[in-house]
Scaffold this motif. Sequence first.
Motif, mmCIF file in Angstrom:
data_model
loop_
_atom_site.group_PDB
_atom_site.id
_atom_site.type_symbol
_atom_site.label_atom_id
_atom_site.label_comp_id
_atom_site.label_asym_id
_atom_site.label_seq_id
_atom_site.Cartn_x
_atom_site.Cartn_y
_atom_site.Cartn_z
ATOM 1 N N TYR A 168 34.094 61.820 30.697
ATOM 2 C CA TYR A 168 33.680 60.603 29.998
ATOM 3 C C TYR A 168 32.666 60.952 28.914
ATOM 4 O O TYR A 168 32.053 62.017 28.921
ATOM 5 N N GLU A 169 32.503 60.042 27.969
ATOM 6 C CA GLU A 169 31.443 60.124 26.973
ATOM 7 C C GLU A 169 30.703 58.799 26.966
ATOM 8 O O GLU A 169 31.220 57.777 27.445
ATOM 9 N N GLU A 170 29.497 58.813 26.436
ATOM 10 C CA GLU A 170 28.699 57.593 26.398
ATOM 11 C C GLU A 170 27.797 57.613 25.175
ATOM 12 O O GLU A 170 27.504 58.667 24.607
ATOM 13 N N ALA A 171 27.368 56.431 24.780
ATOM 14 C CA ALA A 171 26.483 56.294 23.628
ATOM 15 C C ALA A 171 25.685 55.006 23.783
ATOM 16 O O ALA A 171 25.956 54.200 24.669
ATOM 17 N N GLY A 172 24.706 54.818 22.896
ATOM 18 C CA GLY A 172 23.895 53.618 22.938
ATOM 19 C C GLY A 172 22.654 53.797 23.782
ATOM 20 O O GLY A 172 22.147 54.907 23.968
ATOM 21 N N ASN A 173 22.171 52.712 24.337
ATOM 22 C CA ASN A 173 20.983 52.731 25.186
ATOM 23 C C ASN A 173 21.427 53.009 26.622
ATOM 24 O O ASN A 173 21.921 52.115 27.307
ATOM 25 N N LEU A 174 21.231 54.245 27.078
ATOM 26 C CA LEU A 174 21.768 54.654 28.371
ATOM 27 C C LEU A 174 21.057 53.997 29.548
ATOM 28 O O LEU A 174 21.544 54.087 30.681
ATOM 29 N N SER A 175 19.947 53.336 29.292
ATOM 30 C CA SER A 175 19.254 52.624 30.372
ATOM 31 C C SER A 175 19.530 51.120 30.346
ATOM 32 O O SER A 175 19.036 50.386 31.200
ATOM 33 N N SER A 176 20.336 50.667 29.382
ATOM 34 C CA SER A 176 20.629 49.238 29.277
ATOM 35 C C SER A 176 21.464 48.767 30.460
ATOM 36 O O SER A 176 22.363 49.467 30.934
ATOM 37 N N LYS A 177 21.191 47.565 30.930
ATOM 38 C CA LYS A 177 21.984 46.958 31.993
ATOM 39 C C LYS A 177 23.168 46.159 31.431
ATOM 40 O O LYS A 177 23.931 45.566 32.192
ATOM 41 N N THR A 178 23.316 46.159 30.093
ATOM 42 C CA THR A 178 24.501 45.590 29.465
ATOM 43 C C THR A 178 25.439 46.743 29.131
ATOM 44 O O THR A 178 25.100 47.622 28.338
ATOM 45 N N VAL A 179 26.607 46.752 29.750
ATOM 46 C CA VAL A 179 27.499 47.910 29.712
ATOM 47 C C VAL A 179 28.840 47.508 29.111
ATOM 48 O O VAL A 179 29.431 46.501 29.496
ATOM 49 N N VAL A 180 29.322 48.307 28.169
ATOM 50 C CA VAL A 180 30.683 48.166 27.651
ATOM 51 C C VAL A 180 31.475 49.373 28.131
ATOM 52 O O VAL A 180 31.143 50.516 27.808
ATOM 53 N N LEU A 181 32.493 49.126 28.927
ATOM 54 C CA LEU A 181 33.378 50.179 29.435
ATOM 55 C C LEU A 181 34.672 50.107 28.637
ATOM 56 O O LEU A 181 35.436 49.152 28.765
ATOM 57 N N TYR A 182 34.898 51.116 27.787
ATOM 58 C CA TYR A 182 36.064 51.103 26.901
ATOM 59 C C TYR A 182 37.105 52.110 27.378
ATOM 60 O O TYR A 182 36.791 53.285 27.610
ATOM 61 N N LEU A 183 38.356 51.659 27.491
ATOM 62 C CA LEU A 183 39.460 52.465 28.004
ATOM 63 C C LEU A 183 40.446 52.739 26.868
ATOM 64 O O LEU A 183 40.941 51.817 26.233
ATOM 65 N N HIS A 184 40.715 54.015 26.635
ATOM 66 C CA HIS A 184 41.412 54.462 25.432
ATOM 67 C C HIS A 184 42.923 54.272 25.504
ATOM 68 O O HIS A 184 43.497 53.965 26.549
ATOM 69 N N GLY A 185 43.590 54.527 24.362
ATOM 70 C CA GLY A 185 45.024 54.346 24.247
ATOM 71 C C GLY A 185 45.826 55.622 24.447
ATOM 72 O O GLY A 185 45.340 56.596 25.044
ATOM 73 N N PHE A 186 47.051 55.640 23.927
ATOM 74 C CA PHE A 186 47.962 56.768 24.068
ATOM 75 C C PHE A 186 47.440 58.009 23.343
ATOM 76 O O PHE A 186 46.864 57.911 22.254
ATOM 77 N N PHE A 187 47.699 59.162 23.914
ATOM 78 C CA PHE A 187 47.458 60.452 23.266
ATOM 79 C C PHE A 187 46.063 60.557 22.651
ATOM 80 O O PHE A 187 45.905 60.947 21.487
ATOM 81 N N THR A 188 45.068 60.218 23.428
ATOM 82 C CA THR A 188 43.685 60.441 23.026
ATOM 83 C C THR A 188 42.845 60.534 24.283
ATOM 84 O O THR A 188 43.381 60.585 25.402
ATOM 85 N N VAL A 189 41.544 60.608 24.113
ATOM 86 C CA VAL A 189 40.623 60.742 25.236
ATOM 87 C C VAL A 189 39.428 59.824 24.999
ATOM 88 O O VAL A 189 39.286 59.238 23.920
ATOM 89 N N GLY A 190 38.575 59.700 26.001
ATOM 90 C CA GLY A 190 37.346 58.948 25.816
ATOM 91 C C GLY A 190 36.492 59.619 24.748
ATOM 92 O O GLY A 190 36.130 60.782 24.885
ATOM 93 N N ASP A 191 36.161 58.882 23.679
ATOM 94 C CA ASP A 191 35.478 59.462 22.520
ATOM 95 C C ASP A 191 34.431 58.472 22.023
ATOM 96 O O ASP A 191 34.769 57.410 21.507
ATOM 97 N N ALA A 192 33.161 58.821 22.167
ATOM 98 C CA ALA A 192 32.067 57.938 21.755
ATOM 99 C C ALA A 192 31.439 58.372 20.442
ATOM 100 O O ALA A 192 30.372 57.887 20.077
ATOM 101 N N SER A 193 32.099 59.266 19.704
ATOM 102 C CA SER A 193 31.482 59.860 18.524
ATOM 103 C C SER A 193 31.350 58.894 17.352
ATOM 104 O O SER A 193 30.565 59.140 16.445
#
Length: 330
Positions: A23-48
């Motif tokens: 997995y990758e992550e970005a933003g405020n890592l201590s925030s209690k507001t979380v966006v969990l994003y699930l990727h599409g075909f032929f790619t990977v989790g990418d927070a860049s």
Amino acid sequence: MSTDIVSFEERFLPLRDGRTLAYEEAGNLSSKTVVLYLHGFFTVGDASQTSHVLLNKNVHFITPTLPGWGNTSPPPPSTPYRDCLTSDMTMLLSHLYPDSNGRDIKLYIAGGSLGTVPAQILYGASYDKFPFGRCISGMLLLGAFSPFRHHKDYAKHMTWTQYILPGPIGHYIPFNLLTHLMKFVLSRKLTTIEGAEASLRETVFDPMDQAEREEFAKWSEEHGMVPEDTVRKMAKNVMRSISKSWAGFMLTPPLLHSDWGFRPDALDEEHSRPPVLLTASKDDDMSPVAYAHYLAANYKNARIKDVEGGHMSILYYMDEVWAEFLADEQ
């Protein structure tokens, strides 16, 4: 805006069954507001390239790589995909929020293309399987797939290529044989970065009309790239997605036809409480707009946002879409 904006490279979570979740992550890592994003075909989790809207909303953006893609292990042979997914996401969120007990975070589920299937599985999962389901505050589906076993007219909206795979023909031919054949064909194309780029151009970029080509060039420039850079970055993620195995690709047609664990029109009141925002491109022939309209008619708390263009065009509207989806977040 948070003063703790951080972005990590790919990280790895050992799972209790001996598997690994990337997995990758970005933003405020201590925030209690979380966006969990699930990727599409032929790619990977990418927070860049996390949207500035998400950073300004002070959220913790998490994008796992789905089972069988990239560095995430495929499901165990005896475990249904939906059970593997709910277990993996429960472990990931428990790892990142060990004191939450599935209660004190505000969770937004999002998915694009193929990722809309696991997003819906999490949204409709029993709380025994996915305790963090009680924390869900909304679901965003970009270029959504409908559940083929319940959407009886799903095949009417497919191109001939889709009708063969992953549509009815591939589904009824035993042993996933057409998927194996397609893997053989694609594996010859995707062994080099040049081959991956050529495949992307053929399937995604060449069908664009002039107006969308201009929009794509504008979007790339706004993100510090020229169109060729964007294609090269996407091609690298294509290669990352199959670097360990083709399990994710092989799982996809059976997943689209499988039991996701619920019917959208039969969810109880608690599961139906979080609103659903569907965004669909009018000329998308990979994720036909009819699928989004089916879901909008069957989820009890859903609305749809249509945009112009083909399969890639949602990308150009993402800042606007994120802002609408997270409108209540300050």
